[in-house]
Design an enzyme around this catalytic site. Structure first.
Site, mmCIF file in Angstrom:
data_model
loop_
_atom_site.group_PDB
_atom_site.id
_atom_site.type_symbol
_atom_site.label_atom_id
_atom_site.label_comp_id
_atom_site.label_asym_id
_atom_site.label_seq_id
_atom_site.Cartn_x
_atom_site.Cartn_y
_atom_site.Cartn_z
ATOM 1 N N ARG A 14 0.849 -1.196 0.000
ATOM 2 C CA ARG A 14 0.000 0.000 0.000
ATOM 3 C C ARG A 14 0.886 1.249 0.000
ATOM 4 N NH1 ARG A 14 -1.491 3.747 3.580
ATOM 5 N NH2 ARG A 14 -3.534 4.748 3.376
ATOM 6 N N HIS A 63 -15.529 -1.033 -3.740
ATOM 7 C CA HIS A 63 -14.372 -1.732 -3.180
ATOM 8 C C HIS A 63 -13.671 -0.915 -2.097
ATOM 9 C CE1 HIS A 63 -14.067 -4.394 -7.054
ATOM 10 N NE2 HIS A 63 -15.037 -4.754 -6.250
ATOM 11 N N CYS A 95 -11.793 -3.171 16.992
ATOM 12 C CA CYS A 95 -12.876 -2.343 17.557
ATOM 13 C C CYS A 95 -13.619 -1.531 16.497
ATOM 14 C CB CYS A 95 -12.329 -1.419 18.653
ATOM 15 S SG CYS A 95 -11.349 -0.040 18.007
ATOM 16 N N GLU A 122 -10.351 -1.788 -25.320
ATOM 17 C CA GLU A 122 -10.627 -3.130 -25.870
ATOM 18 C C GLU A 122 -12.092 -3.439 -25.559
ATOM 19 O OE1 GLU A 122 -8.199 -5.813 -23.455
ATOM 20 O OE2 GLU A 122 -9.725 -5.740 -21.883
HETATM 21 P P1 NAD Z 1 -8.693 -4.216 -14.943
HETATM 22 O O1 NAD Z 1 -7.275 -3.807 -14.669
HETATM 23 O O2 NAD Z 1 -9.062 -5.644 -14.887
HETATM 24 O O3 NAD Z 1 -9.095 -3.680 -16.399
HETATM 25 C C1 NAD Z 1 -8.832 -2.385 -16.813
HETATM 26 C C2 NAD Z 1 -9.618 -2.129 -18.082
HETATM 27 O O4 NAD Z 1 -9.379 -0.771 -18.446
HETATM 28 C C3 NAD Z 1 -9.205 -2.992 -19.271
HETATM 29 O O5 NAD Z 1 -10.360 -3.508 -19.889
HETATM 30 C C4 NAD Z 1 -8.462 -2.022 -20.191
HETATM 31 O O6 NAD Z 1 -8.640 -2.317 -21.563
HETATM 32 C C5 NAD Z 1 -9.122 -0.703 -19.838
HETATM 33 N N1 NAD Z 1 -8.299 0.488 -20.050
HETATM 34 C C6 NAD Z 1 -6.976 0.667 -19.832
HETATM 35 N N2 NAD Z 1 -6.615 1.941 -20.080
HETATM 36 C C7 NAD Z 1 -7.751 2.591 -20.462
HETATM 37 C C8 NAD Z 1 -8.044 3.927 -20.830
HETATM 38 N N3 NAD Z 1 -7.105 4.882 -20.868
HETATM 39 N N4 NAD Z 1 -9.324 4.247 -21.150
HETATM 40 C C9 NAD Z 1 -10.310 3.309 -21.135
HETATM 41 N N5 NAD Z 1 -10.088 2.013 -20.782
HETATM 42 C C10 NAD Z 1 -8.825 1.665 -20.438
HETATM 43 O O7 NAD Z 1 -9.580 -3.304 -13.990
HETATM 44 P P2 NAD Z 1 -11.021 -3.505 -13.325
HETATM 45 O O8 NAD Z 1 -12.006 -3.990 -14.322
HETATM 46 O O9 NAD Z 1 -11.298 -2.248 -12.596
HETATM 47 O O10 NAD Z 1 -10.832 -4.675 -12.267
HETATM 48 C C11 NAD Z 1 -9.696 -4.772 -11.494
HETATM 49 C C12 NAD Z 1 -9.855 -4.647 -9.984
HETATM 50 O O11 NAD Z 1 -8.665 -4.000 -9.513
HETATM 51 C C13 NAD Z 1 -10.965 -3.783 -9.519
HETATM 52 O O12 NAD Z 1 -11.481 -4.415 -8.414
HETATM 53 C C14 NAD Z 1 -10.285 -2.470 -9.091
HETATM 54 O O13 NAD Z 1 -10.838 -2.024 -7.874
HETATM 55 C C15 NAD Z 1 -8.869 -2.865 -8.774
HETATM 56 N N6 NAD Z 1 -7.859 -1.840 -9.183
HETATM 57 C C16 NAD Z 1 -8.058 -0.533 -8.850
HETATM 58 C C17 NAD Z 1 -7.169 0.444 -9.252
HETATM 59 C C18 NAD Z 1 -7.463 1.874 -8.846
HETATM 60 O O14 NAD Z 1 -8.044 2.128 -7.792
HETATM 61 N N7 NAD Z 1 -7.096 2.856 -9.663
HETATM 62 C C19 NAD Z 1 -6.053 0.115 -10.008
HETATM 63 C C20 NAD Z 1 -5.848 -1.273 -10.336
HETATM 64 C C21 NAD Z 1 -6.776 -2.232 -9.918
HETATM 65 ZN ZN ZN Z 2 -9.212 -0.736 17.794
#
Ligand code: NAD
Ligand code: ZN
Length: 257
Positions: A76, A128, A139, A223
């Site tokens: 993190r 999430h 707590c 995509e």
């Molecule tokens: P994923 O990484 O599985 O998919 C990302 C999607 O975004 C892909 O389909 C890709 O083609 C598309 N993409 C990439 N760049 C793009 C752009 N510039 N414009 C439009 N589309 C674009 O992500 P997900 O579906 O969110 O699932 C992954 C899990 O990971 C989720 O639970 C999410 O909470 C977590 N996650 C969060 C973060 C964040 O908070 N920023 C980052 C990474 C993963």
């Molecule tokens: Zn506590």
């Protein structure tokens, strides 16, 4: 149903999508990591990103957290070390604009980066959780980053271990939050599916819920991740969403005259 596989006629698809949004309103956006990609936050599949070094399932699972909370906290730390550098991009800002114009009702996001709120969206359902909110596993006391103890892993004043308030793999989503997301999805007339691979459950069920209840699905992604979309704009979110706002404003101007 119009299934646009490619931006053969990009201008026409923006016009059509904008007209549909103005006519139907009651639009809900479901966003994923792709919407924050242009802010510099890696998606799961970005080349050279954090997730090339770490397997998310292995690191961001509740089982791994319980086994070795320090390991999770150090990851993190790596994610948020430049946290202030991550700013909302044009896609986040465009969604906030669409909310101001009364077209987007709410944003349901899978992201934990808090960038939709930072961009000015008011009605955001962070299914999430949020990486900056910390809570005690014993707590339940809540802490707000950066005001958390510096030890590794950090402990609450009661002695319990602190955990970011995010949903890890293997954890249930908070029932009340997901219920809100389901209600918004079932009640919308358009779902904008932006930058999500639409495979992480239970979030991936929301576009189907929207569709079953008569909503049109407009996917914006580099995509085609959701083959059942009614419209697919193959474009970066930071380009496509401002274009949609531009087209909507043109229609509104014409209607005012
Ligand atoms: P994923 O990484 O599985 O998919 C990302 C999607 O975004 C892909 O389909 C890709 O083609 C598309 N993409 C990439 N760049 C793009 C752009 N510039 N414009 C439009 N589309 C674009 O992500 P997900 O579906 O969110 O699932 C992954 C899990 O990971 C989720 O639970 C999410 O909470 C977590 N996650 C969060 C973060 C964040 O908070 N920023 C980052 C990474 C993963
Ligand atoms: Zn506590």
């Amino acid at each position: 149903m119009i299934l646009v596989k490619r931006n053969v006629d990009a201008e026409a698809i923006y016009k059509e999508v904008a007209a549909l949004m103005v006519e139907r309103r009651q639009c809900v956006a479901l966003t994923g990591a792709g919407v924050s990609a242009e802010s510099g936050i890696p998606t799961f599949r970005s080349k050279g990103g954090l997730w090339e070094k770490y397997d998310p399932i292995e690191f961001a699972s509740i089982e791994a957290f319980r086994k070795d909370p320090s390991k999770y906290w150090s990851l993190r730390g790596e994610f948020i070390k430049d946290y202030d550098r991550y700013q909302p991009n044009k896609a986040h800002l465009a969604l906030a604009e669409l909310e101001k114009r009364g077209i987007v009702r709410c944003v349901i996001t899978q992201n934990i980066d808090g960038l939709h709120k930072k961009a000015g969206s008011k009605n955001v359902i962070e299914i999430h959780g949020n990486l900056m909110e910390i809570c005690c596993l014993t707590c339940g006391k809540e802490y707000k980053a950066p005001n958390i103890p510096e030890e590794m892993p950090p402990h609450c004043s009661c002695g319990g271990i602190l955990k970011p308030n995010t949903v890890l793999f293997g954890e249930e989503l908070p029932a009340d939050v997901f219920m809100k997301a389901k209600e918004a999805s079932a009640g919308c007339k358009i779902m904008l599916l932006v930058g999500t691979s639409a495979i992480v459950q239970p979030a991936a069920s929301l576009p189907y819920l929207a569709k079953q209840n008569g909503a049109k699905i407009i996917e914006i992604n580099i995509e085609n991740a959701f083959p059942d979309a009614d419209y697919f704009i193959m474009e970066k979110a930071g380009t496509a969403l401002p274009n949609v706002v531009g087209e909507i404003d043109k229609i509104r101007r014409v209607n005012l005259i």
